[in-house]
Design an enzyme around this catalytic site. Structure first.
Site, PDB file in Angstrom:
ATOM      1  N   TYR A 131       0.832  -1.213   0.000  1.00 39.42           N
ATOM      2  CA  TYR A 131       0.000   0.000   0.000  1.00 39.42           C
ATOM      3  C   TYR A 131       0.861   1.255   0.000  1.00 39.42           C
ATOM      4  CZ  TYR A 131      -4.059  -2.879   0.554  1.00 39.42           C
ATOM      5  OH  TYR A 131      -5.041  -3.806   0.335  1.00 39.42           O
ATOM      6  N   LYS A 177       4.787 -14.807   3.924  1.00 39.40           N
ATOM      7  CA  LYS A 177       5.171 -15.635   2.773  1.00 39.40           C
ATOM      8  C   LYS A 177       6.699 -15.633   2.744  1.00 39.40           C
ATOM      9  CE  LYS A 177       4.025 -18.024  -0.930  1.00 39.40           C
ATOM     10  NZ  LYS A 177       3.457 -19.372  -0.802  1.00 39.40           N
ATOM     11  N   ASP A 210      -0.906 -18.460   1.884  1.00 34.55           N
ATOM     12  CA  ASP A 210      -1.765 -19.349   1.081  1.00 34.55           C
ATOM     13  C   ASP A 210      -2.412 -20.410   1.967  1.00 34.55           C
ATOM     14  OD1 ASP A 210       0.910 -20.048   1.368  1.00 34.55           O
ATOM     15  OD2 ASP A 210       1.071 -21.091  -0.545  1.00 34.55           O
ATOM     16  N   ASP A 234      -5.498  -7.414   4.335  1.00 35.84           N
ATOM     17  CA  ASP A 234      -6.695  -6.920   3.656  1.00 35.84           C
ATOM     18  C   ASP A 234      -7.472  -8.098   3.079  1.00 35.84           C
ATOM     19  OD1 ASP A 234      -8.513  -5.170   2.637  1.00 35.84           O
ATOM     20  OD2 ASP A 234      -7.251  -4.424   1.010  1.00 35.84           O
ATOM     21  N   ASP A 238     -11.265  -9.908   4.670  1.00 35.51           N
ATOM     22  CA  ASP A 238     -12.548 -10.049   3.941  1.00 35.51           C
ATOM     23  C   ASP A 238     -12.994 -11.514   3.961  1.00 35.51           C
ATOM     24  OD1 ASP A 238     -12.443  -7.326   3.222  1.00 35.51           O
ATOM     25  OD2 ASP A 238     -13.246  -7.727   1.226  1.00 35.51           O
TER      26      ASP A 238
END
Ligand code: NAD
Length: 341
Positions: A131, A177, A210, A234, A238
């Site tokens: 971001y 990751k 993942d 983010d 959701d």
């Protein structure tokens, strides 16, 4: 003597004005028996401002926000064209150093969730990562985006997550990751490893992003506090919101050392603009988190209790969670419930 808090209110775009109006009604109801007052100061921000102000965050609004104790922000539409102003949320998070984005995921009665009795929180780093907005075109068809990770921001958000875990079920899962992003996520992992000894009562484990998206579907009940970097957070928040009933239920807090901004985790849902059908619970729960942040825990708890009770009765629910009530019908019922508590 009763205390007064100055609150910046930004209604936002799309369904923002409707769910903000609903939230204010509930805040009015909760203040009736409380010994504090909210002085609401309205500001213009969002995509609808661009034609008039040439920006989605006018200078006057920013100056006004700086004079307040907290901000209640409605969802806003972010234009996607290159060169358009950046997201208002991202700008405010950066200006006010709101390093922790806190997104509770809890089941409510009569709201379909993947499993019963879920209660976990996603804590997302809020000021950097992908971001950064730093994207460059190197040649036609070739571009790079900078994923900026600093030890300072990682330490801030991880410390916040550890403290939250200490107050809850004492389990922290950090998501990364690191097998691919060895340097940037290496710094994030280092921050967790450095802070862990300061919080010996908290059990720490980790997941690759993942695997985390899969585990949240498979075994969401085993989690307590999940902490991760900006974009991963983010995305999984959701997903996590849907695990417990959908975006309409999901409130969020953006907090730093000196300021807090509270908003639903969803966007402006433009397809529902002006239809009186959006679920206002997300924004109302964000307002409850704001009251908690201000130290008005009784009022915050009262709102959450009213939401739980009204959903438990099963009579008044909005369309997204299987009911038939409009935004205003649900809001009136909820405000009436708050007055009984
Ligand atoms: P969105 O979150 O606005 O909506 C996705 C879908 O979720 C909606 O179409 C709707 O079906 C459902 N939904 C969301 N909120 C709901 C509610 N309160 N009640 C009932 N259903 C609800 O996502 P999007 O369509 O990807 O984004 C729309 C705009 O919002 C974009 O411009 C995006 O940039 C912006 N956005 C802003 C914020 C923010 O202000 N913090 C956050 C995310 C997206």
């Amino acid at each position: 003597m009763s205390k007064t808090y100055k609150i910046a209110v930004l209604k936002g775009d799309g369904i923002g004005p409707e769910i903000t109006e609903a939230t204010i009604k509930v805040l009015e109801a909760v203040q009736e028996k409380a010994d504090f007052k909210l002085d609401l100061i309205y500001g213009e921000a969002g995509a609808h401002c661009i034609p008039t102000f040439g920006t989605n965050l006018p200078k006057e609004t920013l100056e006004m926000i700086k004079q307040t104790d907290a901000c209640l922000k409605g969802p806003m539409t972010t234009p996607e064209e290159a060169g358009a102003p950046p997201s208002v949320a991202v700008t405010l998070r950066s200006i006010f150093k709101l390093y922790a984005n806190v997104r509770p995921c809890k089941t409510f009665p009569n709201v379909e969730s993947l499993k019963p009795n879920l209660d976990f929180v996603v804590v997302r780093e809020n000021t950097e990562g992908l971001y950064s907005g730093a994207e460059f075109q190197l040649a036609p068809g070739v571009a790079i985006a900078l994923r900026i990770i600093t030890k300072e921001a990682c330490l801030n958000v991880v410390e916040y997550a550890f403290k939250l875990a200490e107050k809850r079920k004492k389990h922290l899962t950090y998501i990364h990751k690191g097998n691919i992003l060895r340097i940037t996520d290496g710094i994030f992992k280092e921050a967790v490893q450095e802070l862990a000894p300061k919080h010996p009562t908290v059990t720490v484990d980790d997941l690759h992003i993942d695997a985390a998206t899969m585990q949240l579907i498979k075994k969401p009940e085993i989690y307590d506090v999940l902490v991760t970097t900006n974009l991963f957070g983010d995305i999984i928040s959701d997903e996590a919101a849907q695990v417990v009933g959908g975006l309409g239920m999901a409130g969020g807090a953006n907090v730093g050392d000196n300021y807090g901004m509270f908003e639903p985790i969803h966007g402006s849902a433009p397809k529902y603009t002006g239809m009186n059908r959006a679920n206002p619970i997300s924004n109302i729960m964000a307002a409850s988190m704001m009251l908690d942040y201000l130290g008005e825990t009784d009022a915050a708890t009262k709102i959450e209790k009213a939401v739980t009770e009204i959903l438990g009765e099963g009579k008044v629910r909005t369309l997204d969670i299987g009911g038939t009530a409009t935004t205003s019908e649900f809001t009136d019922a909820l405000a009436a419930k708050v007055r009984t508590l």
